[in-house]
Every structure is written in structure tokens, then in C-alpha cells.
Design a protein around this motif. Structure first.
Motif, PDB file in Angstrom:
ATOM      1  N   UNK A 138     125.540  41.105  44.730  1.00 11.05           N
ATOM      2  CA  UNK A 138     124.780  40.962  43.477  1.00 11.05           C
ATOM      3  C   UNK A 138     124.969  39.574  42.878  1.00 11.05           C
ATOM      4  N   UNK A 139     126.214  39.080  42.866  1.00  8.07           N
ATOM      5  CA  UNK A 139     126.466  37.751  42.286  1.00  8.07           C
ATOM      6  C   UNK A 139     125.767  36.659  43.094  1.00  8.07           C
ATOM      7  N   UNK A 168     121.445  32.671  43.375  1.00  8.06           N
ATOM      8  CA  UNK A 168     120.282  32.112  44.066  1.00  8.06           C
ATOM      9  C   UNK A 168     119.080  32.035  43.133  1.00  8.06           C
ATOM     10  N   UNK A 169     118.853  33.106  42.354  1.00 12.51           N
ATOM     11  CA  UNK A 169     117.752  33.090  41.380  1.00 12.51           C
ATOM     12  C   UNK A 169     117.962  31.979  40.363  1.00 12.51           C
ATOM     13  N   UNK A 170     119.185  31.862  39.879  1.00 13.64           N
ATOM     14  CA  UNK A 170     119.496  30.827  38.884  1.00 13.64           C
ATOM     15  C   UNK A 170     119.290  29.432  39.462  1.00 13.64           C
ATOM     16  N   UNK A 171     119.659  29.253  40.732  1.00  9.51           N
ATOM     17  CA  UNK A 171     119.504  27.942  41.376  1.00  9.51           C
ATOM     18  C   UNK A 171     118.036  27.553  41.498  1.00  9.51           C
ATOM     19  N   UNK A 172     117.237  28.451  42.069  1.00  6.73           N
ATOM     20  CA  UNK A 172     115.817  28.146  42.285  1.00  6.73           C
ATOM     21  C   UNK A 172     115.083  28.003  40.956  1.00  6.73           C
ATOM     22  N   UNK A 173     115.270  28.992  40.059  1.00  2.00           N
ATOM     23  CA  UNK A 173     114.582  28.951  38.760  1.00  2.00           C
ATOM     24  C   UNK A 173     115.102  27.808  37.898  1.00  2.00           C
ATOM     25  N   UNK A 174     116.410  27.548  37.978  1.00  2.24           N
ATOM     26  CA  UNK A 174     117.000  26.486  37.157  1.00  2.24           C
ATOM     27  C   UNK A 174     116.483  25.111  37.532  1.00  2.24           C
ATOM     28  N   UNK A 208     115.984  35.874  35.640  1.00  3.33           N
ATOM     29  CA  UNK A 208     117.079  36.834  35.805  1.00  3.33           C
ATOM     30  C   UNK A 208     116.835  38.070  34.945  1.00  3.33           C
ATOM     31  N   UNK A 209     116.260  37.876  33.769  1.00  3.06           N
ATOM     32  CA  UNK A 209     115.936  39.024  32.897  1.00  3.06           C
ATOM     33  C   UNK A 209     114.984  39.979  33.619  1.00  3.06           C
ATOM     34  N   UNK A 210     113.934  39.426  34.231  1.00  5.61           N
ATOM     35  CA  UNK A 210     112.963  40.263  34.961  1.00  5.61           C
ATOM     36  C   UNK A 210     113.658  40.986  36.109  1.00  5.61           C
ATOM     37  N   UNK A 211     114.517  40.282  36.831  1.00  3.82           N
ATOM     38  CA  UNK A 211     115.183  40.875  37.986  1.00  3.82           C
ATOM     39  C   UNK A 211     116.101  42.036  37.575  1.00  3.82           C
ATOM     40  N   UNK A 212     116.959  41.809  36.575  1.00  2.00           N
ATOM     41  CA  UNK A 212     117.925  42.858  36.215  1.00  2.00           C
ATOM     42  C   UNK A 212     117.234  44.055  35.560  1.00  2.00           C
ATOM     43  N   UNK A 242     121.208  46.470  32.146  1.00  2.00           N
ATOM     44  CA  UNK A 242     121.095  45.798  30.858  1.00  2.00           C
ATOM     45  C   UNK A 242     121.257  44.290  31.049  1.00  2.00           C
ATOM     46  N   UNK A 243     120.313  43.523  30.504  1.00  2.00           N
ATOM     47  CA  UNK A 243     120.415  42.071  30.616  1.00  2.00           C
ATOM     48  C   UNK A 243     121.645  41.551  29.880  1.00  2.00           C
TER      49      UNK A 243
END
Length: 315
Positions: free
Chosen positions: A86-87, A92-98, A141-145, A151-152
Motif C-alpha cells: 500500500x505504501x 508512486x501516485x504521489x511521485x507521478x501526480x506530484x 491520493x484522495x480519489x484512490x483511497x 478514510x483520507x
């Protein structure tokens, strides 16, 4: 060191004394952290591939954030494999989106660069705006979780200490690269210059900084290499303090007050950026820089979340 005539004004004498003091301080900040000689945007090559200081520190920042996220999830879930998977996905999401958000925000802020350089500007390694990356990463990340039924705020509490520490590590990259995130001219003992930076402090190559020097020091000659506030160092130190506070808070309250750790992250990150921007050379909109307005928004959002958490606790 600049030398002035015997008829110096009080202000000129003060500046001269400040520069003399700098020469006799054994551990100046630029010597203790990174001297001019070791400040290189490009660190070394692996074959034909250059390794850039900013990119390397960004990689270390993401790995650090991932390690802290994984550690806290393992502590809470008691399941190493689930926590690691999960981490890694969140990182990965944070890297690409960031990175995408950082670049998009920069291009929206500087459309002239896109018009002038075209696709080369889109895919260049420069021009990454932190707040753009933060907002894009939070949204994705909000959409993903939420799709995972989680809970976000729960995840945000887990990630908050690593997020602020990663930002501080990223600022070390700015310091090594000398990418223009430094501050306004200064003659304080710990002021620094970045002659070898991506955006050098040499007055002949940085007319905006030279103009600011003349505005702040009327009547004084402009130095060849202008010393400035090392604001990336200020931010790294501030982020370390905020990290220690958030980490201790996270360990103390655990899962009992959802959203509280993240709320304090928003307050700390917002106030830190709001204050340091007073020492930076940025365009102002209504008396504040763009980053300051966003910092105010983050801090207010954090305070609103704290108030909500307090009311939920007392209900």
C-alpha cells in the motif's frame, strides 16, 4: 571583500563591518553546510548520464517518505506485506501526480516560457513548483483511497510527518543546485552566494538580484557575487522541527483523533512557507507572493480541521 573610502556613511560602515565579521567566523553556514566549491547542480556522471543534485535529493525525499509511511502502517496494521504494497502504491501516485502537478503549476504561472520553449519546457528538469505538486498529489491520493473505502484523513495522518521531512530534504536539493530559491540580498554572517548555481548570484548574470541589492543598499556598489539569505537551509531546519513535532504527536495520539496530525501539518507547512517568502524575491499579488497566499490557505484549512477535531472530541 568590498573596501570603501574613509568617508563611509553609517550604513556603509555597518555593511563593511558585517563583511569583515564574516571573514573571521570559523564555521560560516556556507562552510558548515555547502561551500561554493561543492555547490554543483550536476554531481557526477554514470557513463553518459548526468546525475543532478536536485533530482538525487528528490529521489531520497520520496524514499524517505515511503519508508516512514510503510513503518507507521506496519505499526498500525501488524501486516508487513500489506503495508509495503500500500505504501509503495501511495508513493508512486504521489511521485507521478506530484511531478506532473509541479510542472503544470509552473507552466500556468509562467506561460511565456511555454510559448518560448515549447515541448522542451514541458519535459525540462527545471521549473517544479511544490504547492502545485502537493495539491495534485492530494487530489489523486484522495480519489484512490476513497475508491478503496479508506478514510483520507486516516492516511493523511499517517503520511504527514514523512511529507514535511521529504519537503525539507527536497530543499537540500535546491541548496545544492542553487536554483534560485535562495533569498534576497543579505550581509548577515551566515549569508551565502551561489555563483555556480543554476540561477547564479553573480550580479552580471542576475540583474533582478542586482536591482534588489541597489534598492536595499542605495549608494553602495553592487558586488560581483551577491550574498543572500540561504532560505533553502532555513526551510530544511524548519521542516526538521515540524517533523519532530508531528512524529511525536503521531506516536502519542495514534488513531484516537483522526485528522489532527494532518491538520498540524497544514498549519506548520503553511506558516513556514508564508514566513520564509518574506525573504525571497518573488512577484507580489495584493502584497503577498503566490506561495504566501497558498500558505495562508493551507494554514487556515489546518486550523479549521483542528477546530472540527476539537468539536468532535467534545461532542
Amino acid at each position: 571583500m568590498l573596501v570603501y573610502a574613509s568617508g563611509d556613511t553609517r550604513r556603509q560602515a555597518f555593511v563593511r563591518l558585517s563583511r569583515v565579521r564574516r571573514d573571521y567566523i570559523p564555521h560560516r553556514l556556507d562552510e558548515f553546510f555547502f561551500s561554493k566549491d561543492t555547490m554543483r547542480p550536476e554531481l557526477f556522471h554514470i557513463g553518459p548520464i548526468p546525475v543532478y543534485s536536485f533530482g538525487l535529493m528528490m529521489a531520497i525525499a520520496f524514499l524517505t517518505a515511503n519508508a516512514l509511511l510503510n513503518r507507521e502502517l506496519r505499526r498500525r496494521w501488524k501486516n508487513e506485506e500489506k503495508a509495503a504494497a500500500f505504501s509503495s502504491t501511495i508513493t508512486l501516485i504521489a511521485l507521478v501526480a506530484g511531478v506532473s502537478g509541479s510542472k503544470l503549476f509552473h507552466l500556468l504561472e509562467n506561460p511565456d516560457l511555454l510559448l518560448r520553449n515549447g515541448l522542451a519546457e514541458v519535459f525540462s528538469g527545471s521549473g517544479l513548483t511544490f504547492f502545485g505538486g502537493l495539491l495534485m498529489a492530494i487530489a489523486c491520493i484522495y480519489v484512490y483511497v476513497r475508491r478503496k473505502g479508506m478514510s483520507f484523513l486516516y492516511l493523511a495522518d499517517v503520511a504527514a510527518p514523512g511529507l514535511i521531512l521529504a519537503y525539507g530534504i527536497g530543499r537540500i536539493g535546491c541548496q545544492l543546485a542553487g536554483d534560485g530559491d535562495y533569498g534576497i540580498p543579505s550581509t548577515l554572517p551566515w549569508s551565502m552566494s551561489y555563483p555556480n548555481g543554476t540561477v547564479p548570484t553573480l550580479s552580471a548574470l542576475n540583474p533582478e538580484l542586482a536591482s534588489k541589492w541597489m534598492e536595499m543598499n542605495p549608494g553602495l556598489p553592487v558586488p560581483v557575487d551577491i550574498t543572500v539569505h540561504p532560505t533553502p537551509v532555513y526551510e530544511t531546519l524548519a521542516c526538521l522541527v515540524i517533523f519532530l513535532f508531528l512524529y511525536r504527536l503521531q506516536q502519542r495520539i495514534g488513531q484516537t483523533q483522526e485528522g489532527r496530525v494532518f491538520a498540524w501539518y497544514l498549519v506548520g507547512a503553511g506558516l513556514e512557507r508564508f514566513l520564509v517568502e518574506f525573504l525571497r524575491l518573488n512577484p507580489l499579488y495584493g502584497g503577498l507572493s503566490q506561495a504566501q497566499w497558498i500558505g495562508v490557505g493551507l494554514a487556515l484549512a489546518g486550523m479549521a480541521l483542528l477546530a472540527r477535531s476539537a468539536s468532535t472530541k467534545t461532542a
